[in-house]
Design a protein around this motif. Structure first.
Motif, PDB file in Angstrom:
ATOM      1  N   SER A 105       0.827  -1.207   0.000  1.00 47.76           N
ATOM      2  CA  SER A 105       0.000   0.000   0.000  1.00 47.76           C
ATOM      3  C   SER A 105       0.859   1.254   0.000  1.00 47.76           C
ATOM      4  CB  SER A 105      -0.919   0.029   1.227  1.00 47.76           C
ATOM      5  OG  SER A 105      -1.782  -1.086   1.258  1.00 47.76           O
ATOM      6  N   ILE A 106       0.477   2.224  -0.833  1.00 44.99           N
ATOM      7  CA  ILE A 106       1.042   3.567  -0.793  1.00 44.99           C
ATOM      8  C   ILE A 106      -0.062   4.497  -0.319  1.00 44.99           C
ATOM      9  CG2 ILE A 106       2.034   5.471  -2.117  1.00 44.99           C
ATOM     10  CD1 ILE A 106       3.207   3.397  -4.026  1.00 44.99           C
ATOM     11  N   ILE A 107       0.202   5.235   0.740  1.00 44.68           N
ATOM     12  CA  ILE A 107      -0.811   6.080   1.371  1.00 44.68           C
ATOM     13  C   ILE A 107      -0.432   7.550   1.179  1.00 44.68           C
ATOM     14  CG2 ILE A 107      -2.010   6.597   3.535  1.00 44.68           C
ATOM     15  CD1 ILE A 107      -0.984   3.808   4.504  1.00 44.68           C
ATOM     16  N   ARG A 108      -1.443   8.359   0.892  1.00 40.23           N
ATOM     17  CA  ARG A 108      -1.283   9.814   0.851  1.00 40.23           C
ATOM     18  C   ARG A 108      -2.421  10.453   1.629  1.00 40.23           C
ATOM     19  NH1 ARG A 108      -1.030  10.599  -5.436  1.00 40.23           N
ATOM     20  NH2 ARG A 108      -2.084   8.581  -5.312  1.00 40.23           N
ATOM     21  N   ARG A 109      -2.166  11.592   2.204  1.00 41.10           N
ATOM     22  CA  ARG A 109      -3.207  12.284   2.965  1.00 41.10           C
ATOM     23  C   ARG A 109      -4.129  13.065   2.022  1.00 41.10           C
ATOM     24  NH1 ARG A 109       1.258  13.225   6.759  1.00 41.10           N
ATOM     25  NH2 ARG A 109       0.925  11.875   8.576  1.00 41.10           N
ATOM     26  N   VAL A 110      -5.410  12.997   2.307  1.00 42.13           N
ATOM     27  CA  VAL A 110      -6.397  13.745   1.532  1.00 42.13           C
ATOM     28  C   VAL A 110      -6.463  15.165   2.086  1.00 42.13           C
ATOM     29  CG1 VAL A 110      -8.828  13.924   0.908  1.00 42.13           C
ATOM     30  CG2 VAL A 110      -7.739  11.674   1.039  1.00 42.13           C
ATOM     31  N   THR A 111      -6.410  16.143   1.209  1.00 41.52           N
ATOM     32  CA  THR A 111      -6.450  17.538   1.632  1.00 41.52           C
ATOM     33  C   THR A 111      -7.144  18.392   0.592  1.00 41.52           C
ATOM     34  OG1 THR A 111      -5.093  19.466   2.200  1.00 41.52           O
ATOM     35  CG2 THR A 111      -4.146  17.894   0.650  1.00 41.52           C
ATOM     36  N   LEU A 112      -7.727  19.495   1.032  1.00 33.15           N
ATOM     37  CA  LEU A 112      -8.350  20.459   0.122  1.00 33.15           C
ATOM     38  C   LEU A 112      -7.341  21.500  -0.364  1.00 33.15           C
ATOM     39  CD1 LEU A 112     -11.755  21.033   1.979  1.00 33.15           C
ATOM     40  CD2 LEU A 112     -11.299  19.540   0.018  1.00 33.15           C
ATOM     41  N   VAL A 113      -6.153  21.478   0.224  1.00 30.05           N
ATOM     42  CA  VAL A 113      -5.109  22.438  -0.147  1.00 30.05           C
ATOM     43  C   VAL A 113      -4.558  22.099  -1.527  1.00 30.05           C
ATOM     44  CG1 VAL A 113      -2.818  23.319   0.442  1.00 30.05           C
ATOM     45  CG2 VAL A 113      -4.494  22.857   2.247  1.00 30.05           C
ATOM     46  N   LYS A 114      -4.352  23.107  -2.347  1.00 31.46           N
ATOM     47  CA  LYS A 114      -3.742  22.896  -3.666  1.00 31.46           C
ATOM     48  C   LYS A 114      -2.227  22.867  -3.501  1.00 31.46           C
ATOM     49  CE  LYS A 114      -3.365  24.742  -8.354  1.00 31.46           C
ATOM     50  NZ  LYS A 114      -3.464  23.385  -8.945  1.00 31.46           N
ATOM     51  N   TYR A 115      -1.650  21.731  -3.784  1.00 32.09           N
ATOM     52  CA  TYR A 115      -0.206  21.570  -3.649  1.00 32.09           C
ATOM     53  C   TYR A 115       0.509  22.047  -4.916  1.00 32.09           C
ATOM     54  CZ  TYR A 115       0.004  19.117   0.806  1.00 32.09           C
ATOM     55  OH  TYR A 115      -0.030  18.815   2.149  1.00 32.09           O
ATOM     56  N   PRO A 116       1.780  22.398  -4.799  1.00 28.10           N
ATOM     57  CA  PRO A 116       2.525  22.864  -5.970  1.00 28.10           C
ATOM     58  C   PRO A 116       2.998  21.745  -6.888  1.00 28.10           C
ATOM     59  CG  PRO A 116       3.940  22.910  -4.053  1.00 28.10           C
ATOM     60  CD  PRO A 116       2.574  22.533  -3.551  1.00 28.10           C
ATOM     61  N   VAL A 117       2.711  20.521  -6.513  1.00 31.18           N
ATOM     62  CA  VAL A 117       3.162  19.369  -7.302  1.00 31.18           C
ATOM     63  C   VAL A 117       2.064  18.316  -7.370  1.00 31.18           C
ATOM     64  CG1 VAL A 117       5.575  19.746  -6.618  1.00 31.18           C
ATOM     65  CG2 VAL A 117       4.164  18.084  -5.365  1.00 31.18           C
ATOM     66  N   GLU A 118       2.214  17.401  -8.323  1.00 30.34           N
ATOM     67  CA  GLU A 118       1.400  16.197  -8.395  1.00 30.34           C
ATOM     68  C   GLU A 118       2.339  14.999  -8.313  1.00 30.34           C
ATOM     69  OE1 GLU A 118      -0.817  16.313 -11.997  1.00 30.34           O
ATOM     70  OE2 GLU A 118      -2.208  17.873 -11.297  1.00 30.34           O
ATOM     71  N   MET A 119       1.947  13.994  -7.538  1.00 37.53           N
ATOM     72  CA  MET A 119       2.794  12.817  -7.368  1.00 37.53           C
ATOM     73  C   MET A 119       2.181  11.609  -8.061  1.00 37.53           C
ATOM     74  SD  MET A 119       4.429  12.931  -3.540  1.00 37.53           S
ATOM     75  CE  MET A 119       2.860  12.824  -2.672  1.00 37.53           C
ATOM     76  N   SER A 120       3.045  10.816  -8.662  1.00 40.15           N
ATOM     77  CA  SER A 120       2.646   9.528  -9.234  1.00 40.15           C
ATOM     78  C   SER A 120       3.767   8.532  -8.927  1.00 40.15           C
ATOM     79  CB  SER A 120       2.397   9.639 -10.737  1.00 40.15           C
ATOM     80  OG  SER A 120       3.567  10.077 -11.412  1.00 40.15           O
ATOM     81  N   PHE A 121       3.529   7.260  -9.288  1.00 41.11           N
ATOM     82  CA  PHE A 121       4.483   6.225  -8.883  1.00 41.11           C
ATOM     83  C   PHE A 121       4.744   5.242 -10.015  1.00 41.11           C
ATOM     84  CE2 PHE A 121       1.945   7.685  -5.324  1.00 41.11           C
ATOM     85  CZ  PHE A 121       2.921   8.108  -4.440  1.00 41.11           C
ATOM     86  N   GLU A 122       5.953   4.702 -10.002  1.00 40.29           N
ATOM     87  CA  GLU A 122       6.329   3.625 -10.916  1.00 40.29           C
ATOM     88  C   GLU A 122       6.864   2.458 -10.102  1.00 40.29           C
ATOM     89  OE1 GLU A 122       7.638   6.039 -15.001  1.00 40.29           O
ATOM     90  OE2 GLU A 122       9.135   4.978 -13.793  1.00 40.29           O
ATOM     91  N   LEU A 123       6.614   1.260 -10.596  1.00 42.74           N
ATOM     92  CA  LEU A 123       7.149   0.043  -9.980  1.00 42.74           C
ATOM     93  C   LEU A 123       7.826  -0.772 -11.065  1.00 42.74           C
ATOM     94  CD1 LEU A 123       7.275  -1.527  -7.266  1.00 42.74           C
ATOM     95  CD2 LEU A 123       5.276  -2.800  -8.059  1.00 42.74           C
ATOM     96  N   ASN A 124       9.096  -1.090 -10.844  1.00 42.30           N
ATOM     97  CA  ASN A 124       9.893  -1.810 -11.849  1.00 42.30           C
ATOM     98  C   ASN A 124       9.918  -1.066 -13.184  1.00 42.30           C
ATOM     99  OD1 ASN A 124      10.500  -4.063 -10.120  1.00 42.30           O
ATOM    100  ND2 ASN A 124       8.403  -4.774 -10.445  1.00 42.30           N
TER     101      ASN A 124
END
Length: 203
Positions: free
Chosen positions: A32-51
């Motif tokens: 599992s990869i967990i991220r916190r849910v927020t209404l704040v607009k962050y300056p970045v977007e995160m994504s993930f790769e595996l292998n």
């Protein structure tokens, strides 16, 4: 003539039961990869790769957390890459990403590994420069941090092997931009014109 053999078989089964004989535990491949849910607009977007491939997962939202669940081998963290896309409209020159391991605790505290990227002029630590332009993406392969994370898990987890870790909470904590603004824990700041070593909320 068969009764002695039957008796031996029964005694053998009894000994195995009394000695706590069990099959070796099968390690779950669920991660599992967990991220916190927020209404704040962050300056970045995160994504993930595996292998080296985009992560294929099932996403769920429960309360304050967004969780991506998937299956992977025990050394999954060594093959995980965090990709950060700059959506701020500014050039990012420094950023901080926190990795928290909720299964690894000591005295009520959760194990955390911090990833610093770029140069923070307020900190005395020399690091390679970073200039992440708007809409550009920066990749953070955890293979480069794997030994540090392995050591952290072992120390905080009292010898816990890293292969037992199945969850990581990824938190984008802070960023510094080339226009002297700073994002941290959901708030934008700017330098105090009366004291360049202080930051004030950018309203």
């Amino acid at each position: 003539m068969r009764k002695p053999n039957l008796l031996i078989l029964i005694l053998g089964l009894l000994v195995m039961c009394l000695s706590g004989w069990t099959r070796p535990p099968v390690q779950s491949k669920k991660k599992s990869i967990i991220r916190r849910v927020t209404l704040v607009k962050y300056p970045v977007e995160m994504s993930f790769e595996l292998n080296g491939q985009p992560l294929k997962s099932t996403e769920t939202v429960a309360g304050p957390e967004r969780t991506n669940e998937f299956e992977a081998d025990a050394d999954w963290l060594n093959h995980l890459t965090i990709k950060i896309k700059n959506t701020s409209g500014k050039t990012i020159t420094w950023m901080l990403v926190n990795l928290l391991f909720p299964e690894v605790t000591k005295d009520g505290s959760v194990a955390m590994h911090q990833i610093f990227l770029g140069v923070d002029p307020d900190a005395p630590f020399p690091r390679p420069e970073l200039r992440l332009a708007p809409n550009e993406t920066f990749a953070i392969p955890l293979s480069a941090k794997y030994e540090e994370i392995k050591h952290l898990v072992s120390v905080i987890g009292s010898g816990m092997p890293i292969e037992n870790v199945s969850k990581v909470l990824v938190e984008f904590h802070a960023a510094l931009c080339d226009d002297e603004t700073r994002f941290e824990t959901g708030v934008w700041y700017r330098r105090d014109p009366n004291d360049p070593h202080k930051w004030i909320v950018n309203r």
